[in-house]
Write a protein that holds these residues in place. Structure first.
Motif, mmCIF file in Angstrom:
data_model
loop_
_atom_site.group_PDB
_atom_site.id
_atom_site.type_symbol
_atom_site.label_atom_id
_atom_site.label_comp_id
_atom_site.label_asym_id
_atom_site.label_seq_id
_atom_site.Cartn_x
_atom_site.Cartn_y
_atom_site.Cartn_z
ATOM 1 N N CYS A 1 0.852 -1.192 0.000
ATOM 2 C CA CYS A 1 0.000 0.000 0.000
ATOM 3 C C CYS A 1 0.887 1.240 0.000
ATOM 4 C CB CYS A 1 -0.900 0.051 1.231
ATOM 5 S SG CYS A 1 -2.017 -1.344 1.426
ATOM 6 N N ASN A 2 0.495 2.255 -0.740
ATOM 7 C CA ASN A 2 1.133 3.562 -0.661
ATOM 8 C C ASN A 2 0.134 4.502 0.001
ATOM 9 O OD1 ASN A 2 2.591 5.902 -0.925
ATOM 10 N ND2 ASN A 2 2.868 5.784 -3.141
ATOM 11 N N ASP A 3 0.391 4.828 1.258
ATOM 12 C CA ASP A 3 -0.498 5.722 1.995
ATOM 13 C C ASP A 3 -0.119 7.165 1.658
ATOM 14 O OD1 ASP A 3 -2.191 6.973 3.778
ATOM 15 O OD2 ASP A 3 -0.931 6.548 5.528
ATOM 16 N N VAL A 4 -0.464 7.597 0.455
ATOM 17 C CA VAL A 4 -0.158 8.961 0.017
ATOM 18 C C VAL A 4 -0.871 9.942 0.951
ATOM 19 C CG1 VAL A 4 -0.168 10.564 -1.929
ATOM 20 C CG2 VAL A 4 0.048 8.093 -2.342
ATOM 21 N N SER A 5 -0.188 11.011 1.317
ATOM 22 C CA SER A 5 -0.681 11.906 2.362
ATOM 23 C C SER A 5 -0.415 13.360 1.997
ATOM 24 C CB SER A 5 0.034 11.603 3.690
ATOM 25 O OG SER A 5 -0.039 10.234 4.014
ATOM 26 N N GLU A 6 -1.443 14.189 2.099
ATOM 27 C CA GLU A 6 -1.262 15.637 1.940
ATOM 28 C C GLU A 6 -1.113 16.221 3.343
ATOM 29 O OE1 GLU A 6 -1.656 18.824 2.139
ATOM 30 O OE2 GLU A 6 -0.714 19.324 0.246
ATOM 31 N N ARG A 7 0.108 16.602 3.696
ATOM 32 C CA ARG A 7 0.406 16.929 5.088
ATOM 33 C C ARG A 7 -0.317 18.179 5.591
ATOM 34 N NH1 ARG A 7 1.951 11.987 6.518
ATOM 35 N NH2 ARG A 7 3.942 11.357 5.604
ATOM 36 N N THR A 8 -0.490 19.179 4.745
ATOM 37 C CA THR A 8 -1.217 20.370 5.197
ATOM 38 C C THR A 8 -2.676 20.017 5.463
ATOM 39 O OG1 THR A 8 0.263 21.809 3.934
ATOM 40 C CG2 THR A 8 -1.848 22.741 4.629
ATOM 41 N N PHE A 9 -3.282 19.268 4.558
ATOM 42 C CA PHE A 9 -4.663 18.829 4.772
ATOM 43 C C PHE A 9 -4.755 17.981 6.038
ATOM 44 C CE2 PHE A 9 -6.051 18.748 -0.017
ATOM 45 C CZ PHE A 9 -5.609 20.053 -0.162
ATOM 46 N N GLN A 10 -3.754 17.134 6.238
ATOM 47 C CA GLN A 10 -3.753 16.196 7.360
ATOM 48 C C GLN A 10 -3.632 16.907 8.705
ATOM 49 O OE1 GLN A 10 -0.576 13.319 7.151
ATOM 50 N NE2 GLN A 10 -0.804 12.680 9.276
#
Length: 281
Positions: A153-162
Motif C-alpha cells: 500500500c502507498n499511503d499517500v498523504s497531503e500533510r497540510t490537509f492532514q
C-alpha cells in the motif's frame, strides 16, 4: 498464490500470476477478488487449479487494486519505531487508527493526482493486510488465522490537509488516488513472517525509504487483535500497517512531491508499484 485484478477502471477481471510471471484469467471460477473468495476453503479451491489450464491474458494490462468490495480500508499511524524517532514523536500507547475513503483506492501503477492547492503531498510505503475470515474479539495468538494475504500500500498523504485543516488525519489521507494497492494479494502461506519483510520507496530513482517490518511498534498480530476488540473485521477489509522512516515530511528541509515525479515501492515477496504524480486539472 498471487491474486490480482486486471483491466480498465471499473471493469477489472480476476486473475492470478503464474510461476512464469504470466497473468492467468480466473473469470470462469470467480466473479472478482472480493472477501467472498478469500476464506481458507475458497483459496484452497483456487490453489488447486492448474494455472496452465487458465487462459493467458495477453499484453500488459492495467492492474487494479488487488481486492475489491471491502467494507473498510484502515490505516495505522506512527507504527514504526524508527519513523517515530525521525519525527521526534513518542511511541503511541495503542495503535493510532484512521480510515482512508474507498474512493481513494486505485491500482498499483495508476497516477497519483495531487489535489488543487496541494504543496505538501508525501509518500508512505506500507505493508497491507487483507482479512480473509471475519474477526471479532480475536486473540493475538489466533490473529494471523484471519488473514487472507498481504500486499503493498502507498499511503499517500497531503500533510497540510492532514495536520492543519482542523480535523482528523483522514482529510489528508483520503484524496482521490491516495491509496495505490497491489499489484497482487499474496496469500499468507507464501509469507513465512510478516514481521521480517524488507521494504523501500524511491522518488525519481533516489532511495527515500528503507525499512523492515521488524521495526513495527505494533505487530500485525497485535493490530488485528486490537481492532477486532473494537469492531468486526470483515473478509476483504484492508489494513495498511504504517510506514518506515524516510517520508518527505521528516526530511530537513521537508521534501514533497511535485507533478512529474515517479514513486517506486517494493516489499520483499509482494512485488512492486510505480506511480507518476500529476496535478489535478
Amino acid at each position: 498464490m498471487k491474486l490480482l485484478r486486471y483491466g480498465p477502471v471499473g471493469a477489472e477481471k480476476p486473475g492470478l500470476l503464474d510461476a512464469d510471471g504470466n497473468i492467468r484469467d480466473l473469470s470462469a471460477h470467480v466473479a472478482d477478488i472480493t472477501g467472498a473468495v478469500l476464506d481458507d476453503a475458497s483459496l484452497e479451491r483456487l490453489r488447486a487449479l492448474d494455472p496452465a489450464s487458465l487462459p493467458v491474458v495477453p499484453g500488459n494490462p492495467r492492474l487494479g487494486a488487488c481486492v475489491s468490495g471491502f467494507t473498510k480500508y484502515m490505516c495505522i499511524g506512527l507504527n514504526y519505531s524508527d519513523h517515530a524517532d525521525e519525527m521526534n514523536l513518542p511511541y503511541p500507547e495503542h495503535p493510532i487508527l484512521f480510515m482512508k475513503a474507498n474512493s481513494a483506492i486505485v491500482g498499483p501503477d495508476d497516477d497519483v493526482v495531487m489535489p488543487r492547492g496541494s504543496t505538501t503531498t508525501d509518500w508512505e510505503c506500507e505493508l497491507g493486510v487483507v482479512i480473509g475470515k471475519a474477526a471479532k474479539y480475536v486473540s493475538e495468538e489466533d490473529a494471523l488465522d484471519h488473514v487472507a494475504g498481504y500486499c503493498i500500500c502507498n499511503d499517500v498523504s497531503e500533510r497540510t490537509f492532514q495536520n492543519k485543516l482542523t480535523g482528523q488525519w483522514t482529510k489528508g489521507k483520503s484524496c482521490d488516488t491516495f491509496g495505490p494497492t497491489g499489484p497482487w494479494l499474496v496469500t499468507r502461506d507464501e509469507i513465512a513472517d510478516p514481521q521480517a519483510l524488507a521494504m523501500s520507496l524511491d522518488v525519481n530513482g533516489k532511495r527515500m525509504q528503507t525499512g523492515n517490518t521488524a521495526t513495527m511498534i505494533f505487530t500485525v498480530r497485535q493490530i488485528i487483535s486490537h481492532l477486532s476488540q473494537l469492531f468486526t473485521l470483515h473478509p476483504g477489509d484492508v489494513i495498511s500497517t504504517g510506514t518506515p522512516p524516510g517520508v518527505g515530511g521528516g526530511m530537513k528541509p521537508p521534501t514533497f512531491l511535485k507533478a512529474g515525479d515517479v514513486m517506486e515501492l517494493r516489499i520483499e515477496g509482494l512485488g512492486s508499484q510505480r506511480q507518476e504524480v500529476r496535478a489535478d486539472d
